[in-house]
Design a protein around this motif. Structure first.
Motif, mmCIF file in Angstrom:
data_model
loop_
_atom_site.group_PDB
_atom_site.id
_atom_site.type_symbol
_atom_site.label_atom_id
_atom_site.label_comp_id
_atom_site.label_asym_id
_atom_site.label_seq_id
_atom_site.Cartn_x
_atom_site.Cartn_y
_atom_site.Cartn_z
ATOM 1 N N SER A 77 0.751 -1.216 -0.021
ATOM 2 C CA SER A 77 -0.139 0.126 -0.075
ATOM 3 C C SER A 77 0.951 1.260 0.128
ATOM 4 N N THR A 78 0.353 2.392 -0.673
ATOM 5 C CA THR A 78 1.220 3.554 -0.926
ATOM 6 C C THR A 78 0.811 4.229 0.306
ATOM 7 N N SER A 79 -0.136 3.886 1.072
ATOM 8 C CA SER A 79 -0.366 4.552 2.341
ATOM 9 C C SER A 79 0.448 4.062 3.599
ATOM 10 N N LEU A 80 1.042 2.871 3.503
ATOM 11 C CA LEU A 80 2.056 2.428 4.177
ATOM 12 C C LEU A 80 3.312 2.892 4.054
ATOM 13 N N LYS A 81 3.545 2.853 2.916
ATOM 14 C CA LYS A 81 5.022 3.665 2.442
ATOM 15 C C LYS A 81 5.058 4.997 2.973
ATOM 16 N N SER B 275 -2.620 1.812 8.259
ATOM 17 C CA SER B 275 -1.074 2.166 7.909
ATOM 18 C C SER B 275 -0.531 2.927 8.659
ATOM 19 N N ALA B 276 -0.955 4.025 9.194
ATOM 20 C CA ALA B 276 -0.404 4.977 10.179
ATOM 21 C C ALA B 276 -0.274 4.118 11.390
ATOM 22 N N ARG B 277 -1.109 3.329 12.078
ATOM 23 C CA ARG B 277 -1.250 2.788 13.092
ATOM 24 C C ARG B 277 0.078 1.597 13.251
ATOM 25 N N LEU B 278 0.176 0.987 11.930
ATOM 26 C CA LEU B 278 1.107 -0.041 11.792
ATOM 27 C C LEU B 278 2.584 0.839 11.901
ATOM 28 N N ALA B 279 2.634 2.117 11.421
ATOM 29 C CA ALA B 279 4.041 2.769 11.376
ATOM 30 C C ALA B 279 4.243 3.251 12.707
ATOM 31 N N ALA B 280 3.133 3.574 13.513
ATOM 32 C CA ALA B 280 3.399 4.026 14.982
ATOM 33 C C ALA B 280 3.767 3.057 15.724
ATOM 34 N N MET B 281 3.609 1.683 15.444
ATOM 35 C CA MET B 281 4.057 0.793 16.353
ATOM 36 C C MET B 281 5.433 0.148 16.297
ATOM 37 N N LEU B 282 6.010 0.746 15.090
ATOM 38 C CA LEU B 282 7.616 0.424 14.672
ATOM 39 C C LEU B 282 8.392 0.522 15.775
ATOM 40 N N THR C 150 -1.390 10.037 10.442
ATOM 41 C CA THR C 150 -2.335 10.226 9.332
ATOM 42 C C THR C 150 -2.291 11.683 8.612
ATOM 43 N N ARG C 151 -2.094 12.564 9.458
ATOM 44 C CA ARG C 151 -2.059 13.968 9.034
ATOM 45 C C ARG C 151 -0.720 14.037 8.115
ATOM 46 N N ARG C 152 0.375 13.550 8.663
ATOM 47 C CA ARG C 152 1.822 13.916 8.222
ATOM 48 C C ARG C 152 2.210 13.207 7.228
ATOM 49 N N ILE D 125 7.459 6.415 6.279
ATOM 50 C CA ILE D 125 8.683 7.180 6.128
ATOM 51 C C ILE D 125 8.067 8.526 6.917
ATOM 52 N N ALA D 126 6.933 9.038 7.230
ATOM 53 C CA ALA D 126 6.592 9.959 7.814
ATOM 54 C C ALA D 126 7.067 9.574 9.659
ATOM 55 N N SER D 127 6.726 8.345 9.896
ATOM 56 C CA SER D 127 7.068 7.988 11.177
ATOM 57 C C SER D 127 8.550 7.885 11.534
ATOM 58 N N GLU D 128 9.132 7.243 10.365
ATOM 59 C CA GLU D 128 10.738 6.799 10.852
ATOM 60 C C GLU D 128 11.621 7.757 10.239
ATOM 61 N N ASP D 129 11.679 8.268 9.003
ATOM 62 C CA ASP D 129 12.368 9.157 8.288
ATOM 63 C C ASP D 129 11.912 10.003 7.222
ATOM 64 N N ALA D 130 11.570 11.312 7.950
ATOM 65 C CA ALA D 130 10.812 11.899 6.900
ATOM 66 C C ALA D 130 11.642 12.745 5.828
ATOM 67 N N ASN D 131 12.856 12.796 5.914
ATOM 68 C CA ASN D 131 13.777 13.024 4.749
ATOM 69 C C ASN D 131 14.392 11.860 4.088
ATOM 70 N N PHE D 132 13.798 10.799 4.051
ATOM 71 C CA PHE D 132 14.370 9.646 3.580
ATOM 72 C C PHE D 132 15.045 9.695 2.136
#
Length: 223
Positions: free
Chosen positions: A59-63, A184-191, A214-216, A67-74
């Motif tokens: 999912s593009t949403s998960l990607k 996707s946002a919840r999965l990213a928040a769990m990382l 979800t916003r970012r 990135i928003a969660s772990e590395d915004a400047n990836f």
């Protein structure tokens, strides 16, 4: 001299592995093997939940959320963000002086991939140094898309749960490609702490972090 030669041979071997994984999908990772060994200490028949899925099936949403969660400047950096590492170190020092608390990490997605795929979850200055060497190797050899594809497939998402496909099925009974924005946002928040959130799926922090991501996630670039 012998030690130096062994070190050079080891680094050449690691570089060959990086090149291999630039084109070949891994069947497992160092952290996956470490976790399976831990689980089998209490259950000899334990197995990991893991299934490789190609980039275009995620999912593009998960990607975006990851990135928003772990590395915004990836998509912009060369693998390491030294300023983020410095800020995380200073923050952690202040937390330690206060007697502890939630710590921050300054690792990029590429650094996390280096650790997960080749090293382990152990902590030492030697391991951190090797992580940095591998990070620059990975960035030199692989495209950003391949780095993200590998990361999403080997990231830990719960006890014995690895990769986007297994996570989507474990938490939402769907495929990695079927994940929506909120999921996707919840999965990213769990990382940052997946084993904890596997058992505590409705904490106030997790809910708040999910809403923030979800916003970012709409504002980040993906490869």
């Amino acid at each position: 001299m012998a030690l130096l030669c062994l070190l050079i041979i080891y680094q050449l071997w690691m570089f060959c592995l990086v090149v291999w994984y630039a084109y070949r999908d891994p069947g497992s990772s160092a952290v996956m093997r470490q976790e399976l060994s831990r689980l089998r200490d209490t259950n000899p028949h334990a197995e990991l939940q893991y299934q490789w899925v190609p980039y275009d099936k995620i999912s593009t949403s998960l990607k975006r959320a990851v990135i928003a969660s772990e590395d915004a400047n990836f998509t912009e950096h060369d693998g390491v963000e030294w300023d983020a590492i410095r800020k995380a170190w200073e923050y952690n020092q202040r937390q330690a002086e206060k007697g502890g608390g939630k710590m921050r990490g300054g690792s990029t997605i590429t650094q996390q991939l280096a650790k997960n795929l080749f090293l382990s979850s152990s902590r030492s200055y030697v391991r951190k140094g090797e992580e940095l060497v591998l990070t620059y190797m990975i960035e030199h050899v692989m495209s950003k898309q391949r780095i993200l594809e590998l990361y999403l497939n080997v990231a830990e998402w719960g006890e014995g749960v690895f990769g986007a496909e297994a996570a989507a099925r474990h938490y939402y009974k769907t495929s990695a490609g079927g994940l929506g924005a909120s999921q996707s946002a919840r999965l990213a928040a769990m990382l940052p702490n997946p084993r904890y959130y596997d058992k505590h799926r409705n904490t106030s922090y997790l809910n708040s972090r999910t809403a923030t991501l979800t916003r970012r996630m709409r504002m980040v670039d993906i490869p």
